[in-house]
Enzyme design. Structure first.
Site, PDB file in Angstrom:
ATOM      1  N   LYS A  24      35.924  24.871  34.225  1.00 39.76           N
ATOM      2  CA  LYS A  24      34.485  25.015  33.963  1.00 39.76           C
ATOM      3  C   LYS A  24      34.191  25.466  32.544  1.00 39.76           C
ATOM      4  CE  LYS A  24      32.231  26.620  38.024  1.00 39.76           C
ATOM      5  NZ  LYS A  24      31.798  27.733  38.818  1.00 39.76           N
ATOM      6  N   GLU A  26      38.011  49.723  43.053  1.00 38.65           N
ATOM      7  CA  GLU A  26      38.184  49.672  41.586  1.00 38.65           C
ATOM      8  C   GLU A  26      36.819  49.666  40.887  1.00 38.65           C
ATOM      9  OE1 GLU A  26      40.948  46.394  40.673  1.00 38.65           O
ATOM     10  OE2 GLU A  26      42.478  47.949  40.474  1.00 38.65           O
ATOM     11  N   ASP A  78      44.317  31.442  45.186  1.00 44.39           N
ATOM     12  CA  ASP A  78      43.474  31.873  46.311  1.00 44.39           C
ATOM     13  C   ASP A  78      43.004  30.741  47.222  1.00 44.39           C
ATOM     14  OD1 ASP A  78      43.806  34.414  45.364  1.00 44.39           O
ATOM     15  OD2 ASP A  78      41.677  34.872  45.182  1.00 44.39           O
ATOM     16  N   GLN A  97      49.115  38.236  41.652  1.00 38.15           N
ATOM     17  CA  GLN A  97      50.569  38.344  41.689  1.00 38.15           C
ATOM     18  C   GLN A  97      51.197  37.121  42.374  1.00 38.15           C
ATOM     19  OE1 GLN A  97      53.817  41.641  43.308  1.00 38.15           O
ATOM     20  NE2 GLN A  97      51.710  41.926  43.809  1.00 38.15           N
ATOM     21  N   LYS A 148      49.663  50.253  35.807  1.00 42.30           N
ATOM     22  CA  LYS A 148      48.688  49.154  35.941  1.00 42.30           C
ATOM     23  C   LYS A 148      48.556  48.412  34.596  1.00 42.30           C
ATOM     24  CE  LYS A 148      44.833  47.473  38.151  1.00 42.30           C
ATOM     25  NZ  LYS A 148      45.287  46.129  38.432  1.00 42.30           N
TER      26      LYS A 148
HETATM   27  P1  FAD Z   1      40.797  32.418  39.882  1.00 44.35           P
HETATM   28  O1  FAD Z   1      41.360  33.518  39.101  1.00 44.35           O
HETATM   29  O2  FAD Z   1      39.602  32.648  40.725  1.00 44.35           O
HETATM   30  O3  FAD Z   1      40.499  31.209  38.867  1.00 44.35           O
HETATM   31  C1  FAD Z   1      39.871  30.026  39.274  1.00 44.35           C
HETATM   32  C2  FAD Z   1      39.504  29.228  38.034  1.00 44.35           C
HETATM   33  O4  FAD Z   1      38.884  28.016  38.451  1.00 44.35           O
HETATM   34  C3  FAD Z   1      38.503  29.939  37.122  1.00 44.35           C
HETATM   35  O5  FAD Z   1      38.888  29.782  35.785  1.00 44.35           O
HETATM   36  C4  FAD Z   1      37.186  29.213  37.393  1.00 44.35           C
HETATM   37  O6  FAD Z   1      36.319  29.193  36.275  1.00 44.35           O
HETATM   38  C5  FAD Z   1      37.687  27.810  37.723  1.00 44.35           C
HETATM   39  N1  FAD Z   1      36.769  27.070  38.564  1.00 44.35           N
HETATM   40  C6  FAD Z   1      36.197  27.501  39.721  1.00 44.35           C
HETATM   41  N2  FAD Z   1      35.415  26.538  40.230  1.00 44.35           N
HETATM   42  C7  FAD Z   1      35.498  25.485  39.374  1.00 44.35           C
HETATM   43  C8  FAD Z   1      34.924  24.188  39.364  1.00 44.35           C
HETATM   44  N3  FAD Z   1      34.111  23.778  40.328  1.00 44.35           N
HETATM   45  N4  FAD Z   1      35.226  23.375  38.336  1.00 44.35           N
HETATM   46  C9  FAD Z   1      36.062  23.775  37.342  1.00 44.35           C
HETATM   47  N5  FAD Z   1      36.635  24.982  37.315  1.00 44.35           N
HETATM   48  C10 FAD Z   1      36.362  25.822  38.310  1.00 44.35           C
HETATM   49  N6  FAD Z   1      45.182  40.535  42.242  1.00 44.35           N
HETATM   50  C11 FAD Z   1      46.341  41.148  41.866  1.00 44.35           C
HETATM   51  O7  FAD Z   1      47.431  40.622  42.124  1.00 44.35           O
HETATM   52  N7  FAD Z   1      46.326  42.332  41.190  1.00 44.35           N
HETATM   53  C12 FAD Z   1      45.186  42.951  40.841  1.00 44.35           C
HETATM   54  O8  FAD Z   1      45.200  44.018  40.235  1.00 44.35           O
HETATM   55  C13 FAD Z   1      43.946  42.330  41.201  1.00 44.35           C
HETATM   56  N8  FAD Z   1      42.779  42.895  40.834  1.00 44.35           N
HETATM   57  C14 FAD Z   1      41.601  42.253  41.127  1.00 44.35           C
HETATM   58  C15 FAD Z   1      40.411  42.838  40.683  1.00 44.35           C
HETATM   59  C16 FAD Z   1      39.207  42.221  40.954  1.00 44.35           C
HETATM   60  C17 FAD Z   1      37.925  42.848  40.446  1.00 44.35           C
HETATM   61  C18 FAD Z   1      39.174  41.004  41.700  1.00 44.35           C
HETATM   62  C19 FAD Z   1      37.866  40.336  41.999  1.00 44.35           C
HETATM   63  C20 FAD Z   1      40.360  40.432  42.153  1.00 44.35           C
HETATM   64  C21 FAD Z   1      41.585  41.048  41.867  1.00 44.35           C
HETATM   65  N9  FAD Z   1      42.806  40.487  42.275  1.00 44.35           N
HETATM   66  C22 FAD Z   1      43.996  41.097  41.931  1.00 44.35           C
HETATM   67  C23 FAD Z   1      42.831  39.196  42.983  1.00 44.35           C
HETATM   68  C24 FAD Z   1      43.035  38.064  41.950  1.00 44.35           C
HETATM   69  O9  FAD Z   1      42.087  38.190  40.912  1.00 44.35           O
HETATM   70  C25 FAD Z   1      42.935  36.679  42.574  1.00 44.35           C
HETATM   71  O10 FAD Z   1      43.855  36.596  43.630  1.00 44.35           O
HETATM   72  C26 FAD Z   1      43.248  35.634  41.518  1.00 44.35           C
HETATM   73  O11 FAD Z   1      42.231  35.619  40.544  1.00 44.35           O
HETATM   74  C27 FAD Z   1      43.400  34.243  42.106  1.00 44.35           C
HETATM   75  O12 FAD Z   1      43.793  33.375  41.079  1.00 44.35           O
HETATM   76  P2  FAD Z   1      43.393  31.848  41.131  1.00 44.35           P
HETATM   77  O13 FAD Z   1      44.090  31.175  39.997  1.00 44.35           O
HETATM   78  O14 FAD Z   1      43.575  31.289  42.491  1.00 44.35           O
HETATM   79  O15 FAD Z   1      41.815  31.793  40.892  1.00 44.35           O
HETATM   80  P1  NAD Z   2      39.153  42.618  50.945  1.00 50.02           P
HETATM   81  O1  NAD Z   2      38.976  41.595  51.990  1.00 50.02           O
HETATM   82  O2  NAD Z   2      40.515  43.089  50.656  1.00 50.02           O
HETATM   83  O3  NAD Z   2      38.258  43.893  51.270  1.00 50.02           O
HETATM   84  C1  NAD Z   2      36.945  43.758  51.748  1.00 50.02           C
HETATM   85  C2  NAD Z   2      36.525  45.031  52.465  1.00 50.02           C
HETATM   86  O4  NAD Z   2      35.167  44.887  52.859  1.00 50.02           O
HETATM   87  C3  NAD Z   2      37.337  45.301  53.717  1.00 50.02           C
HETATM   88  O5  NAD Z   2      37.800  46.629  53.691  1.00 50.02           O
HETATM   89  C4  NAD Z   2      36.339  45.059  54.852  1.00 50.02           C
HETATM   90  O6  NAD Z   2      36.561  45.891  55.971  1.00 50.02           O
HETATM   91  C5  NAD Z   2      35.016  45.369  54.185  1.00 50.02           C
HETATM   92  N1  NAD Z   2      33.862  44.695  54.800  1.00 50.02           N
HETATM   93  C6  NAD Z   2      33.796  43.398  55.214  1.00 50.02           C
HETATM   94  N2  NAD Z   2      32.575  43.147  55.742  1.00 50.02           N
HETATM   95  C7  NAD Z   2      31.858  44.284  55.638  1.00 50.02           C
HETATM   96  C8  NAD Z   2      30.524  44.641  55.992  1.00 50.02           C
HETATM   97  N3  NAD Z   2      29.690  43.764  56.548  1.00 50.02           N
HETATM   98  N4  NAD Z   2      30.101  45.899  55.751  1.00 50.02           N
HETATM   99  C9  NAD Z   2      30.938  46.805  55.163  1.00 50.02           C
HETATM  100  N5  NAD Z   2      32.208  46.525  54.819  1.00 50.02           N
HETATM  101  C10 NAD Z   2      32.662  45.274  55.032  1.00 50.02           C
HETATM  102  O7  NAD Z   2      38.464  42.006  49.620  1.00 50.02           O
HETATM  103  P2  NAD Z   2      38.614  42.444  48.097  1.00 50.02           P
HETATM  104  O8  NAD Z   2      38.643  43.902  47.945  1.00 50.02           O
HETATM  105  O9  NAD Z   2      37.585  41.664  47.370  1.00 50.02           O
HETATM  106  O10 NAD Z   2      40.053  41.875  47.687  1.00 50.02           O
HETATM  107  C11 NAD Z   2      40.295  40.476  47.654  1.00 50.02           C
HETATM  108  C12 NAD Z   2      41.743  40.222  47.317  1.00 50.02           C
HETATM  109  O11 NAD Z   2      42.009  40.639  45.979  1.00 50.02           O
HETATM  110  C13 NAD Z   2      42.708  41.010  48.198  1.00 50.02           C
HETATM  111  O12 NAD Z   2      43.830  40.230  48.441  1.00 50.02           O
HETATM  112  C14 NAD Z   2      43.093  42.204  47.352  1.00 50.02           C
HETATM  113  O13 NAD Z   2      44.387  42.689  47.660  1.00 50.02           O
HETATM  114  C15 NAD Z   2      43.055  41.600  45.962  1.00 50.02           C
HETATM  115  N6  NAD Z   2      42.749  42.651  44.974  1.00 50.02           N
HETATM  116  C16 NAD Z   2      43.809  43.373  44.511  1.00 50.02           C
HETATM  117  C17 NAD Z   2      43.588  44.400  43.622  1.00 50.02           C
HETATM  118  C18 NAD Z   2      44.761  45.192  43.107  1.00 50.02           C
HETATM  119  O14 NAD Z   2      45.890  44.879  43.442  1.00 50.02           O
HETATM  120  N7  NAD Z   2      44.537  46.197  42.271  1.00 50.02           N
HETATM  121  C19 NAD Z   2      42.276  44.683  43.192  1.00 50.02           C
HETATM  122  C20 NAD Z   2      41.218  43.930  43.699  1.00 50.02           C
HETATM  123  C21 NAD Z   2      41.473  42.917  44.609  1.00 50.02           C
END
Ligand code: FAD
Ligand code: NAD
Length: 400
Positions: free
Chosen positions: A38, A170, A297, A315, A374
């Site tokens: 995108k 976070e 994902d 990861q 981290k």
């Molecule tokens: P994404 O990272 O979601 O990337 C998808 C890509 O596709 C993006 O560049 C997007 O722009 C593009 N895209 C989407 N739709 C379209 C479209 N229609 N056309 C073209 N391009 C498109 N995981 C960990 O392991 N450790 C962590 O510490 C951790 N921290 C997190 C913190 C937060 C705040 C969040 C929200 C998630 C965290 N996660 C963490 C989870 C992790 O970010 C996701 O599992 C990871 O981003 C998935 O990678 P991905 O490549 O599948 O997709």
């Molecule tokens: P999640 O699914 O892990 O957590 C969502 C939380 O929302 C759950 O605890 C659930 O019980 C709660 N919930 C769901 N419906 C609800 C409702 N109606 N009312 C109140 N609470 C409700 O989702 P996430 O935190 O966005 O994480 C997504 C993925 O990204 C996970 O795999 C997570 O491990 C990963 N992640 C990892 C890190 C890290 O490693 N530092 C940081 C962020 C995300």
């Protein structure tokens, strides 16, 4: 003879690492690889809670694709994927289309709304650079408005975070850092501001180590975060949220961190999915198409030891990209494909500046040690993607 065409859709962790690996491993003129995204940048999804709260500038999370991918070797197309037609080996883009022989679906996640009324319309989500910039600016606007209202409006200073998984925790950790700064900037007493993290389960971070959860809750409560566990968000309205027993909490800012699902383009394109994620074969291919791989994902991988899916994480996406790039070349070369098993090193979650919790192997980490770990994990990814130059440019160099 024309070269086999590989299309990679999405340049998140899974997509960009697949492209980077292919760039290294493919032979000259062996395949024609196109990466579609995108935007012309890759962003660090795992850092988005920081710019969402305003504790980091969003540009720090962005990495220009042509800084880490050699666009003479991998063709880059900046466009939005609209639909995939797997039977025709075609991808419909918003400004054109693409044909392929082999496809990698790496379109990432979207918020799972579980049919909650008003959620889509009235809540923010931590999903992309654009979505988090909107959260930061919205919160600043509420603070700026507060002292200009004719009557006291506490809802302007009430931030509801729905879901206390890792994203929710976070994010409230960063908010707890940012709110005192905002209070100072906008002449608002700190005790007027509420950060409420609502969690449906009996505990925050359900399933995570109890001792670490307690540490996180105590620390965040001391910094002014209020937890409402055992409480379900039933509805999000223009005025706030409706909780379990029809309790209304007025809030001008509701951020949904209640869970994720695979990008809906995948299911809408007719692939078999479970909560938007394709239950992939061991070699990361879809059940139905021998030429379509899924990484990140959008893929559902079962941990056979516990018979439950691996959580969708960066990861796993990064590791799976290694297998997908190898398997793509094996398919082209007529070799056997390899199976992918994630090697989960641990989980570390930040709790604001200099604070974190984590489990690496069997070792529990707290406080500044966890926070430094981290940053090391974040820097390691940058090193894998762009070498020391990228770590220097975008890394978190101050460990303590
Ligand atoms: P994404 O990272 O979601 O990337 C998808 C890509 O596709 C993006 O560049 C997007 O722009 C593009 N895209 C989407 N739709 C379209 C479209 N229609 N056309 C073209 N391009 C498109 N995981 C960990 O392991 N450790 C962590 O510490 C951790 N921290 C997190 C913190 C937060 C705040 C969040 C929200 C998630 C965290 N996660 C963490 C989870 C992790 O970010 C996701 O599992 C990871 O981003 C998935 O990678 P991905 O490549 O599948 O997709
Ligand atoms: P999640 O699914 O892990 O957590 C969502 C939380 O929302 C759950 O605890 C659930 O019980 C709660 N919930 C769901 N419906 C609800 C409702 N109606 N009312 C109140 N609470 C409700 O989702 P996430 O935190 O966005 O994480 C997504 C993925 O990204 C996970 O795999 C997570 O491990 C990963 N992640 C990892 C890190 C890290 O490693 N530092 C940081 C962020 C995300």
């Amino acid at each position: 003879m024309s070269r086999p065409k590989i299309a990679i859709l999405g340049a998140g962790y899974g997509g960009i690492m697949t492209a980077a690996r292919l760039q290294k491993e493919m032979g000259t003129n062996e395949v024609e690889v196109t990466l579609v995204n995108k935007h012309d940048y890759h962003y660090q999804t795992t850092w988005l809670h920081e710019p969402a709260a305003g504790t980091m500038h969003h540009d720090k999370t962005r990495i220009m694709i042509n800084d880490v991918i050699d666009t003479n070797k991998i063709k880059f197309v900046k466009d939005t994927v609209v639909e995939v037609k797997p039977d025709e080996k075609r991808v419909i883009l918003s400004k054109g289309e693409l044909v392929y022989d082999y496809l990698v679906l790496a379109l990432g996640f979207e918020p799972a709304t579980f049919g909650i009324k008003g959620l889509k319309e009235n809540a923010f989500s931590i999903r992309s650079v654009n979505s988090v910039r909107k959260i930061r600016e919205h919160i600043e606007y509420q603070f700026a408005s507060y002292n200009n209202e004719s009557e006291r409006r506490d809802d302007l200073l009430t931030i509801i975070v729905g879901g206390a998984g890792f994203t929710g925790i976070e994010f409230v950790g960063e908010l707890a850092e940012r709110v005192p700064e905002l209070c100072k900037e906008f002449d608002i007493p700190r005790d007027r501001v509420k950060i409420i993290n609502v969690e449906a389960s009996p505990t925050v971070l359900p399933g995570f180590d109890e001792e670490l959860v307690e540490y996180a809750m105590n620390l965040l409560e001391r910094k002014g975060v209020e937890f409402r566990t055992n409480t379900m968000i039933k509805e999000v309205t223009e005025d706030g949220v409706i909780l379990g027993e029809d309790e209304e909490v007025k809030s001008a800012t509701v951020v949904w961190t209640g869970g994720v699902q695979g990008n809906s383009i995948v299911a809408n394109s007719g692939f078999e999915t479970n909560r938007g994620r394709v239950p992939v074969r061991k070699d990361q291919r879809t059940p139905d198409y021998d030429n379509v791989f899924v990484v990140g994902d959008c893929a559902l991988l079962i941990n056979e030891e516990i018979n439950r899916p691996y959580p969708p994480t960066a990861q796993v996406a990064i590791q799976a990209a290694g297998t997908v790039s190898k398997n793509l070349l094996s398919l082209v070369r007529g070799n056997e494909l390899e199976s992918f098993t994630p090697d989960i090193k641990g989980t570390v979650a930040s709790l604001g500046k200099g604070e974190a919790i984590g489990k690496v192997g069997n070792k529990k980490l707290y406080g500044s040690t966890a926070s430094a770990m981290k940053k090391i994990i974040d820097n390691r990814y940058l090193f894998m993607l762009g070498g020391p130059g990228l770590v220097w440019k975008k890394g978190k160099l101050k460990l303590f």
